[in-house]
Design a protein around this motif. Structure first.
Motif, PDB file in Angstrom:
ATOM      1  N   ASN A  55       3.590   9.664  -9.967  1.00  0.00           N
ATOM      2  CA  ASN A  55       2.942   9.837 -11.276  1.00  0.00           C
ATOM      3  C   ASN A  55       2.180  11.142 -11.366  1.00  0.00           C
ATOM      4  O   ASN A  55       2.088  11.749 -12.427  1.00  0.00           O
ATOM      5  N   LYS A  56       1.624  11.563 -10.230  1.00  0.00           N
ATOM      6  CA  LYS A  56       0.842  12.803 -10.234  1.00  0.00           C
ATOM      7  C   LYS A  56       1.717  14.030 -10.000  1.00  0.00           C
ATOM      8  O   LYS A  56       1.208  15.140  -9.886  1.00  0.00           O
ATOM      9  N   LYS A  66      13.317  11.929  -6.323  1.00  0.00           N
ATOM     10  CA  LYS A  66      13.332  11.483  -4.923  1.00  0.00           C
ATOM     11  C   LYS A  66      13.191   9.961  -4.847  1.00  0.00           C
ATOM     12  O   LYS A  66      12.323   9.372  -5.468  1.00  0.00           O
ATOM     13  N   ALA A  99       2.347   1.574  -3.422  1.00  0.00           N
ATOM     14  CA  ALA A  99       1.357   1.994  -4.427  1.00  0.00           C
ATOM     15  C   ALA A  99       1.116   3.500  -4.320  1.00  0.00           C
ATOM     16  O   ALA A  99       1.030   4.201  -5.335  1.00  0.00           O
ATOM     17  N   MET A 100       1.034   3.985  -3.088  1.00  0.00           N
ATOM     18  CA  MET A 100       0.823   5.424  -2.904  1.00  0.00           C
ATOM     19  C   MET A 100       2.044   6.214  -3.377  1.00  0.00           C
ATOM     20  O   MET A 100       1.906   7.276  -3.997  1.00  0.00           O
ATOM     21  N   TYR A 101       3.203   5.681  -3.102  1.00  0.00           N
ATOM     22  CA  TYR A 101       4.453   6.313  -3.552  1.00  0.00           C
ATOM     23  C   TYR A 101       4.439   6.454  -5.075  1.00  0.00           C
ATOM     24  O   TYR A 101       4.707   7.534  -5.629  1.00  0.00           O
ATOM     25  N   ARG A 102       4.068   5.378  -5.767  1.00  0.00           N
ATOM     26  CA  ARG A 102       4.005   5.421  -7.237  1.00  0.00           C
ATOM     27  C   ARG A 102       2.940   6.407  -7.708  1.00  0.00           C
ATOM     28  O   ARG A 102       3.164   7.184  -8.637  1.00  0.00           O
ATOM     29  N   ALA A 103       1.776   6.360  -7.045  1.00  0.00           N
ATOM     30  CA  ALA A 103       0.667   7.238  -7.457  1.00  0.00           C
ATOM     31  C   ALA A 103       1.075   8.704  -7.338  1.00  0.00           C
ATOM     32  O   ALA A 103       0.871   9.493  -8.260  1.00  0.00           O
ATOM     33  N   LEU A 104       1.668   9.050  -6.201  1.00  0.00           N
ATOM     34  CA  LEU A 104       2.010  10.458  -5.974  1.00  0.00           C
ATOM     35  C   LEU A 104       3.164  10.897  -6.874  1.00  0.00           C
ATOM     36  O   LEU A 104       3.253  12.056  -7.257  1.00  0.00           O
ATOM     37  N   LYS A 147       3.317  14.774  -7.316  1.00  0.00           N
ATOM     38  CA  LYS A 147       3.278  15.297  -5.945  1.00  0.00           C
ATOM     39  C   LYS A 147       4.541  14.918  -5.167  1.00  0.00           C
ATOM     40  O   LYS A 147       4.793  15.454  -4.098  1.00  0.00           O
ATOM     41  N   ILE A 148       5.277  13.932  -5.683  1.00  0.00           N
ATOM     42  CA  ILE A 148       6.600  13.607  -5.136  1.00  0.00           C
ATOM     43  C   ILE A 148       7.563  13.770  -6.304  1.00  0.00           C
ATOM     44  O   ILE A 148       7.301  13.241  -7.389  1.00  0.00           O
ATOM     45  N   ILE A 182      12.670   6.791  -2.309  1.00  0.00           N
ATOM     46  CA  ILE A 182      12.323   6.316  -0.970  1.00  0.00           C
ATOM     47  C   ILE A 182      12.330   4.797  -1.001  1.00  0.00           C
ATOM     48  O   ILE A 182      11.780   4.190  -1.923  1.00  0.00           O
ATOM     49  N   GLY A 186       0.824  -1.210   0.000  1.00  0.00           N
ATOM     50  CA  GLY A 186       0.000   0.000   0.000  1.00  0.00           C
ATOM     51  C   GLY A 186       0.856   1.257   0.000  1.00  0.00           C
ATOM     52  O   GLY A 186       0.577   2.209  -0.735  1.00  0.00           O
ATOM     53  N   ILE A 187       1.901   1.245   0.806  1.00  0.00           N
ATOM     54  CA  ILE A 187       2.800   2.408   0.864  1.00  0.00           C
ATOM     55  C   ILE A 187       3.445   2.608  -0.512  1.00  0.00           C
ATOM     56  O   ILE A 187       3.507   3.719  -1.039  1.00  0.00           O
TER      57      ILE A 187
END
Ligand SMILES: Cc1ncc(C[n+]2csc(CCOP(=O)(O)OP(=O)(O)O)c2C)c(N)n1
Ligand code: SF4
Ligand SMILES: [Mg+2]
Lengths: 393, 310
Positions: free
Chosen positions: B92-93, B100, B85-90, B95-96, B102, B82-83
Motif C-alpha cells: 500500500n505504501k 510482485k 499484514a506487513m506485506y500488505r502495508a508495504l 515499498k513493494i 509473494i 503478521g508477515i
C-alpha cells in the motif's frame, strides 16, 4: 506546527503512532489501554494511518503478529496492560531474542489475582528480564515524548532491541493534560525511515530466522543479544538530547529534582514522582534538604549514573509500585542497593512498596517517608528495610 | 488444470533440501517436497515448533532453500498473519511493487494446530489473512516423544495416554479439525495424504492461488511413533484412504467434494493391525474399541458422502 492539545495518556500514544508512519499495529483491548487500540482503529478507519491495523484474538497472537510483521521488515507497535502483557510473556523473549525493534505502550496495571484494573508496575516489572528496554513516563507529555523516541532507540543498528514505554493506568492513561503535540512532518523526520537488516519480504535472499541452537551456539547468541541492550545507553542519551534540541524537551536516564544539595532522597518512578515533587517543595520550605530521583529508564538499568548521584547522600528511600514476593525488597530497590555496593561511603537505604492495585499515594505519604529518612539519618538505625505505604495492617 | 507429470515436478528446484535430520521413512519431507513445488512464486515459510522445524534448522545449518522463520509452538498462524499484514502495508505504501507476488505458508504439526495453536489459527483465518496453512498430522506430539494430541485417534497408545493393564490407550475419539476449519467458511479447506501425490499437489496449488485463507490437513505417517517398518509409510497412507480412516476431500466455497472413493472400503482392522500403536486393541477385552472405531469411521464417511451430495 507544534500545537497544544488537551489529551489523555492513551490519546497521546495514539497521536504518536499516527505520526511515526507505522507499518503494522497489532493489539488487543484491555483496560486501561483499550482506548489506544480503539483510537488507532479509528485513525485507520478514517484514513489517517496508512499502515495495517490487525486486531488479533489474543495478546499472545498480537505479539506474535508483531513478531511476524517486524521480521517481515517494517515498523511495528502494540499496546497492552497487565494480563495482556502476561499473556505475551513467552513472545516478549522471542521478540528480544530475534532482535526485532517492536515498540509497545504498556499502560501499567496490577496483575491478577485479585483482579484489579488500576495502575501499578507489577506487569512490566514481571517482564524486566525479557530483554526489552523499559522506559517509564511521569505524565502524558512524557508518554508521548518517550513513545516517539522509543522507535529511534529500538531501530538503532547497534541496539535492535524492542522497547516498552510504561505509563500509569488511569492516573496517566485517563487523565487529560495539555500536551505539546509536535508537527506531523517534524516527528516523521525525527523518527526517520526504518531500514531492516534481514527483512523476510526481501525474497531475493534466502535465509533462516529463528533456528534451533543447542549447547554450542545458544550462549553466544544470547551474549550478542545482551550486547544490543548494553549498546543502548549511548543511543538513549543521544536521542534524548536530539529530541530536546528539536522539540525543546530533553531526556536522559533519570530526572533530578532538588537532588544536588539533598541529604535525603526519595527515588520513585512514573506518575507518583509528580506528587513527590509537591511533597519535596513543601518539605524544602520546612527546611529539609530532601530531593527526588525519578528513574526514566529501568532497562538498561543506569546503575553507575544512579549510584554516582546517590553515593554521598545520608539516607535514601526507594519506592516501588510492585512487589517481588520473597525477595529482599522490590525490583527498583534491589537494583539501586546493588548499584551502591562498590562505594565505600554510601547512604542508608530503605524500600517502600506503595500503590499496589492503584492505591493512592499522597503528599502526606511522602512526608511520612521523609520523617523516617530524617530518623535514619540522625540515628543511623534502620528499623525495617522494607515497608509498605498507605496500607492497613 | 494442465496435466502434471511427476518427471516435471522432479525437475523443479527443491525448496526443502536433503541433509535434514528427519527419521528414515518420515512422511514430512515427502509431503513438503510436493507442496513446495505447487507454487513458483517467491515464498515465505513459517513453521511451528515440532519435528519439521527442529530437524531442518539446527544452527548453523538449514535445509530451507526459501525464506523461513520459526517463532514459537502455538503461533505459526499469527506469525504468518503478521508477515502478511506487513506485506500488505508495504504494498500500500509503494515499498513493494504492486506486481510482485509473494506467497506465505504456515506449517504446524497436529499439536501445533489442533491443540496449542488452534486459537491463533482460528483467529487468523477468521480475519481472512491471505496465506496457506498446512497441518502435517502425524496424530501425536512426535518431536517430544509421542504424547497424545487431540488428533490422536481412539484406542492409540500415546505416552500420555498409554495402553496399560487398566487402559486401552486413548479413550477419546480424535477432533475433526478439517471439518472445524470448513465451519470457518474460509475460501478453501482440504484433507490430503502423501500417497496421492497429485491430489496433494493440486490442493496445494489451489490453496496458493486462492485469495484469502486456505487450510490443508495432511495425514503424515510417522514410523517412529506409529511403530511400523520404515518403508511402509506410503502404503499405510493408502490404507488410511481405503479404510476411510482418512478420506480425501476438499471444501471450496462451502461445497464438499470427495476426491477419492475406495472401490472396496476395507475394514478398520486392516489399518489398526498395521501399526504397533494399536497392537493392544487386538486383546479380547479391547474388542469393543475396534467396534467403536469402525462405527465412528462408518458414520463419518456416510456423513461426508451426504455433504458431498448436497
Ligand atoms: C508453549 C510450548 N509448550 C510445549 C512445548 C514443547 N513442545 C515442542 S514441540 C511439541 C510437540 C509438537 O507436536 P506436533 O505439533 O504434533 O508436531 P510434531 O512434533 O509431531 O512434528 C511440544 C509439546 C513448546 N515448545 N512450547
Ligand atoms: S518422529 Fe515421526 S514425524 Fe518426527 S521426524 Fe521421526 S518419523 Fe518424522
Ligand atoms: Mg504431530
Amino acid at each position: 506546527m507544534k500545537t497544544l492539545k488537551p489529551l489523555n495518556g492513551n490519546q497521546t500514544i495514539a497521536e504518536a503512532v499516527r505520526q511515526v508512519d507505522i507499518d503494522v499495529v497489532a493489539a488487543y483491548p484491555i483496560t486501561p489501554s483499550t482506548a489506544i487500540v480503539e483510537t488507532i482503529a479509528q485513525f485507520k478507519a478514517d484514513g489517517l494511518i496508512k499502515g495495517e491495523f490487525v486486531c488479533p484474538e489474543s495478546e499472545h497472537s498480537a505479539m506474535s503478529v508483531c513478531i511476524g510483521a517486524a521480521a517481515a521488515g517494517g515498523r511495528v507497535m502494540t499496546a497492552t496492560s497487565a494480563q495482556g502483557l502476561a499473556l505475551m510473556w513467552e513472545m516478549l523473549y522471542i521478540a528480544a531474542g530475534l532482535r526485532l525493534p517492536i515498540v509497545a505502550a504498556i499502560v501499567n496495571r496490577a496483575l491478577s489475582a485479585p483482579i484489579n484494573i488500576h495502575g501499578d508496575h507489577s506487569d512490566t516489572m514481571g517482564a524486566r528480564d525479557s530483554g526489552w528496554i523499559q522506559i517509564y513516563s511521569e505524565n502524558c507529555q512524557e508518554a508521548y515524548d518517550n513513545f516517539i523516541q522509543a522507535f529511534r532507540i529500538a531501530e538503532h543498528p547497534d541496539v535492535r532491541t524492542p522497547v516498552l514505554v510504561g505509563l500509569d493506568g488511569f492516573i496517566i492513561s485517563h487523565s487529560t493534560e495539555i500536551v505539546e503535540i509536535e508537527d506531523d512532518e517534524e516527528v516523521r523526520r525525527f523518527v526517520g525511515e526504518y531500514l531492516p537488516i534481514y527483512p523476510l519480504l526481501d525474497t531475493s535472499r534466502r535465509f533462516t530466522v529463528g533456528s534451533i541452537d543447542f549447547t554450542d551456539y545458544y550462549f553466544e547468541h544470547k551474549r550478542s543479544q545482551i550486547e544490543g541492550i548494553e549498546n543502548s545507553p549511548r543511543v538513549i542519551e543521544q536521542i534524548g538530547q536530539e529530541f530536546g534540541q528539536k522539540f525543546g524537551r530533553y531526556y536522559s536516564f533519570f530526572e533530578a529534582y532538588h537532588l544536588d544539595d539533598a541529604e535525603l532522597v526519595i527515588v520513585v518512578m512514573s506518575s507518583a514522582a509528580g506528587t513527590c515533587k509537591e511533597a519535596i517543595d513543601e518539605l524544602r520550605e520546612e527546611g529539609l534538604k530532601i530531593g527526588l530521583l525519578k528513574p526514566r529508564v529501568f532497562r538498561p538499568f543506569p546503575y553507575q549514573k544512579i549510584a554516582e548521584a546517590l553515593k554521598d547522600k545520608l539516607a535514601v528511600a526507594v519506592l516501588d509500585r510492585s512487589s517481588s514476593p520473597g525477595a529482599f525488597g522490590a525490583p527498583l530497590f534491589t537494583e539501586i542497593r546493588s548499584a551502591l555496593y562498590d562505594y565505600e561511603k554510601r547512604p542508608k537505604i530503605i524500600n517502600y512498596i506503595y500503590g499496589l492495585g492503584g492505591r493512592d499515594i499522597k503528599v502526606e505519604h511522602f512526608k511520612e517517608v521523609a520523617q523516617n529518612l530524617v530518623r535514619i539519618a540522625t540515628t543511623g538505625k534502620i528499623d525495617s528495610h522494607v515497608g509498605y505505604l498507605n496500607l492497613r495492617e | 488444470m494442465a496435466a502434471v507429470r511427476l518427471k516435471d515436478l522432479a525437475q523443479k528446484e527443491d525448496r526443502l533440501v536433503a541433509g535434514h535430520g528427519m527419521c528414515l521413512g518420515c512422511g514430512i519431507p515427502i509431503i513438503f517436497k510436493i507442496i513446495l513445488r505447487a507454487t513458483d512464486d517467491p515464498l515465505i515459510v513459517t513453521c511451528a515448533t515440532g519435528c519439521l522445524e527442529v530437524c531442518t534448522t539446527i544452527f548453523p545449518r538449514t535445509a530451507w532453500n526459501v525464506t523461513w522463520i520459526h517463532s514459537a509452538f502455538e503461533n505459526a498462524a499469527a506469525t504468518a498473519a503478521g508477515i502478511e499484514a506487513m506485506y500488505r502495508a508495504l504494498k500500500n505504501k509503494g515499498k513493494i511493487p504492486q506486481e510482485k507476488k509473494i506467497k506465505i505458508l504456515a506449517i504446524g504439526g497436529d499439536g501445533g494446530t489442533y491443540d496449542i495453536g488452534f486459537q491463533a489459527l482460528s483467529g487468523a483465518v477468521e480475519r481472512g489473512h491471505d496465506f496457506v496453512y498446512v497441518c502435517y498430522d502425524n496424530n501425536v506430539y512426535a518431536n517430544t516423544g509421542g504424547q497424545r494430541s487431540s488428533a490422536t485417534p481412539l484406542g492409540a497408545s500415546a505416552t500420555t495416554a498409554p495402553a496399560g493393564t487398566k487402559s486401552p490407550g486413548k479413550i477419546q475419539p480424535r477432533k475433526d479439525l478439517t471439518r472445524i476449519m470448513a465451519a470457518h467458511k474460509i475460501p478453501y479447506v482440504a484433507q490430503a495424504s502423501p500417497n496421492k501425490w497429485l491430489d496433494l499437489y493440486n490442493k496445494a496449488k489451489k490453496a496458493f492461488e486462492i485469495e484469502g485463507s486456505a487450510f490443508i490437513n495432511v495425514l503424515c505417517p510417522c514410523p517412529t511413533e506409529w511403530k511400523y517398518e520404515e518403508s511402509q509409510g506410503i502404503k499405510l497412507a493408502q490404507l488410511a484412504n481405503d479404510t476411510c480412516v482418512w478420506p480425501l476431500y476438499e471444501v471450496e466455497k462451502g461445497h464438499f467434494k470427495i476426491n477419492y472413493k475406495p472401490k472396496q472400503k476395507l475394514p478398520v482392522t486392516e489399518w489398526l493391525k498395521s501399526q504397533g500403536r494399536f497392537r493392544h486393541l487386538f486383546k479380547e477385552e479391547n474388542a469393543w474399541i475396534i467396534e467403536a472405531i469402525q462405527a465412528q469411521v462408518d458414520e463419518e464417511w456416510e456423513e461426508l458422502n451426504k455433504l458431498a451430495e448436497m
